[in-house]
Design a protein around this motif. Sequence first.
Motif, PDB file in Angstrom:
ATOM      1  N   ASN A 275       0.844  -1.191   0.000  1.00  0.00           N
ATOM      2  CA  ASN A 275       0.000   0.000   0.000  1.00  0.00           C
ATOM      3  C   ASN A 275       0.876   1.236   0.000  1.00  0.00           C
ATOM      4  N   ASN A 276       0.511   2.228  -0.788  1.00  0.00           N
ATOM      5  CA  ASN A 276       1.287   3.456  -0.869  1.00  0.00           C
ATOM      6  C   ASN A 276       0.351   4.595  -1.254  1.00  0.00           C
ATOM      7  N   TRP A 277       0.937   5.773  -1.512  1.00  0.00           N
ATOM      8  CA  TRP A 277       0.084   6.935  -1.779  1.00  0.00           C
ATOM      9  C   TRP A 277      -0.705   6.811  -3.082  1.00  0.00           C
ATOM     10  N   ARG A 278      -0.309   5.912  -3.977  1.00  0.00           N
ATOM     11  CA  ARG A 278      -1.056   5.736  -5.214  1.00  0.00           C
ATOM     12  C   ARG A 278      -2.337   4.929  -5.007  1.00  0.00           C
ATOM     13  N   SER A 279      -2.332   4.044  -3.996  1.00  0.00           N
ATOM     14  CA  SER A 279      -3.526   3.220  -3.785  1.00  0.00           C
ATOM     15  C   SER A 279      -3.377   2.383  -2.524  1.00  0.00           C
ATOM     16  N   SER A 280      -4.324   2.480  -1.627  1.00  0.00           N
ATOM     17  CA  SER A 280      -4.373   1.601  -0.447  1.00  0.00           C
ATOM     18  C   SER A 280      -5.312   0.450  -0.765  1.00  0.00           C
ATOM     19  N   TYR A 282      -4.888  -2.999  -0.356  1.00  0.00           N
ATOM     20  CA  TYR A 282      -4.934  -4.216   0.456  1.00  0.00           C
ATOM     21  C   TYR A 282      -5.500  -3.964   1.851  1.00  0.00           C
ATOM     22  N   SER A 283      -6.287  -4.936   2.325  1.00  0.00           N
ATOM     23  CA  SER A 283      -6.804  -4.904   3.690  1.00  0.00           C
ATOM     24  C   SER A 283      -5.686  -5.288   4.653  1.00  0.00           C
ATOM     25  N   TYR A 287      -2.404  -7.507   3.823  1.00  0.00           N
ATOM     26  CA  TYR A 287      -1.098  -6.880   4.005  1.00  0.00           C
ATOM     27  C   TYR A 287      -0.173  -7.799   4.798  1.00  0.00           C
ATOM     28  N   ARG A 349      -8.383   6.772  -7.598  1.00  0.00           N
ATOM     29  CA  ARG A 349      -7.664   6.091  -6.502  1.00  0.00           C
ATOM     30  C   ARG A 349      -6.449   6.864  -6.037  1.00  0.00           C
TER      31      ARG A 349
END
Length: 510
Positions: A275-280, A282-283, A287, A349
Amino acid sequence: MANQCPISSQFVVFIIITYFMFILGELIRPLPRPLPNDILSLHIATRLRTDPNSIKLASSDYGNLVQENSIAVLYPSSIDDIVTLIKFANNCSTPLISISARGHGHSVRGQAMARDGVVVDMGALSENGIGIRVSSNRNPSSGYYYADVVSWTDYLYLTVGGTLSNAGISGQSFLHGPQISNVLELDVVTGKGDFITCSKNMNSELFLAVLGGLGQFGIITRARIILQKAPTRAKWVRLLYSDFSIFTRDQEHLISTNIPSYVEGSLITHMSPPNNWRSSFYSPSHYSKITSLLKSNNGHLYSIEVVKYYDDQSADTIDEELQSLLKDLGFNPGFIFKKDVALIDFLGRVGNIDNQNSEGQLETHPWLNLFVPKSRILDFNAGVFLDIIARHNQTSGPILFYPFNRNKWDDRMSAVIPDEDIFYTLGLLHSSRPDQSGNFDKLNNEIIEFCEKAGIKIKQYLPHYKSKKDWMKHYGPKWNTFQETKTKYDPKMILSPGQRIFNSVDSSDI
């Protein structure tokens, strides 16, 4: 009562010396060049701002790595204001005023700045009623619906001129080509101040030059872009891989089918997490599962992001279509993650990162974007992903790596790509504190030096060079045409000085 924190006389002297050195530095700092008197008599004078806030905004960009002060910022109320400014710059006495167009300032190395020149704030045009115009009918010459606005990239908060001046890429470029391949018509104000409407069939030389031309030939004031009817939803899937060869094989298979709507690959490491600033995406439970796999795979994994758009008409068959598409892929068993979202949620996103920073502190973005020929990606993986990036072990942002089809690009345009049927884009989207940016620059330079020594014929996307020799090497066989076109449409080298192509620091070396 004794002082709890006694201050030594040496420290007091140090503070005094530091203060006076600061004052001296401010006194000897070169003052900005004043506006030429003649410009104040023009009708645009009231829209030229020299206040500190306007100058400060135009002197920085998303990268926060370069600062160049202009002498003024033009907030145009019409395209005629831009024409007037450029014609004035052509006719003014020495020293010449340089001009740069600025959209949302998403360059990272000062490309939209104009040192001692004028920055044109293109956003002011939309504020004055020059905005999006969507056709309700098909264009009779092409059969396409169209809009006078730019199509989307992964990040939506961009302007037409900036994306088309570079190329405009995303995970759907394998299917539709880059943004520059979807333009029907442009309005351009050249470096001589001529307002020209152009297309592939009308003023085609300028049209092809401006697309991917880094702002060197003219300022784009309108772009007519092909549109499609938007679906309503998206099946959004991510697949994890331990093996690079299978990861790239599957990406190339996916883009060969023309079935997915979107395909992007990426590298996952402990320093570039899932997960990163482009898209979270994964739950927390996902993760944790991925982190465990990451540890057992020497700290690196590869991920493919596949998206298939659909609407009510295809809702009953979309799951079957997706299953058929993914059935022969070689991702790690059990590491497939799915979402079903509204299309607008997928497109949005990546939120507005312009307003984000780390704990209220200034961030720098020493990004590196490359195009890598398919024939050398195994060498690239061994030398860059498994060696250089792993060895530097720095906290980073997303690391993207995904393929394009060359036949979706028009080689007559100014954009430069590797000479192979399939090539990959690398996006090292670093974020760092200002005092850390030098470390990422070293990482970037080491990657470029490795490719040069290994004979991997990379091309920079969003290029940044310091010498004309490097620019000549970048353009290769296109250089002579590029230079001749510059002479024709911007003979006084007024436009886009921040790219440092024709005004580089050691341009005298050729």
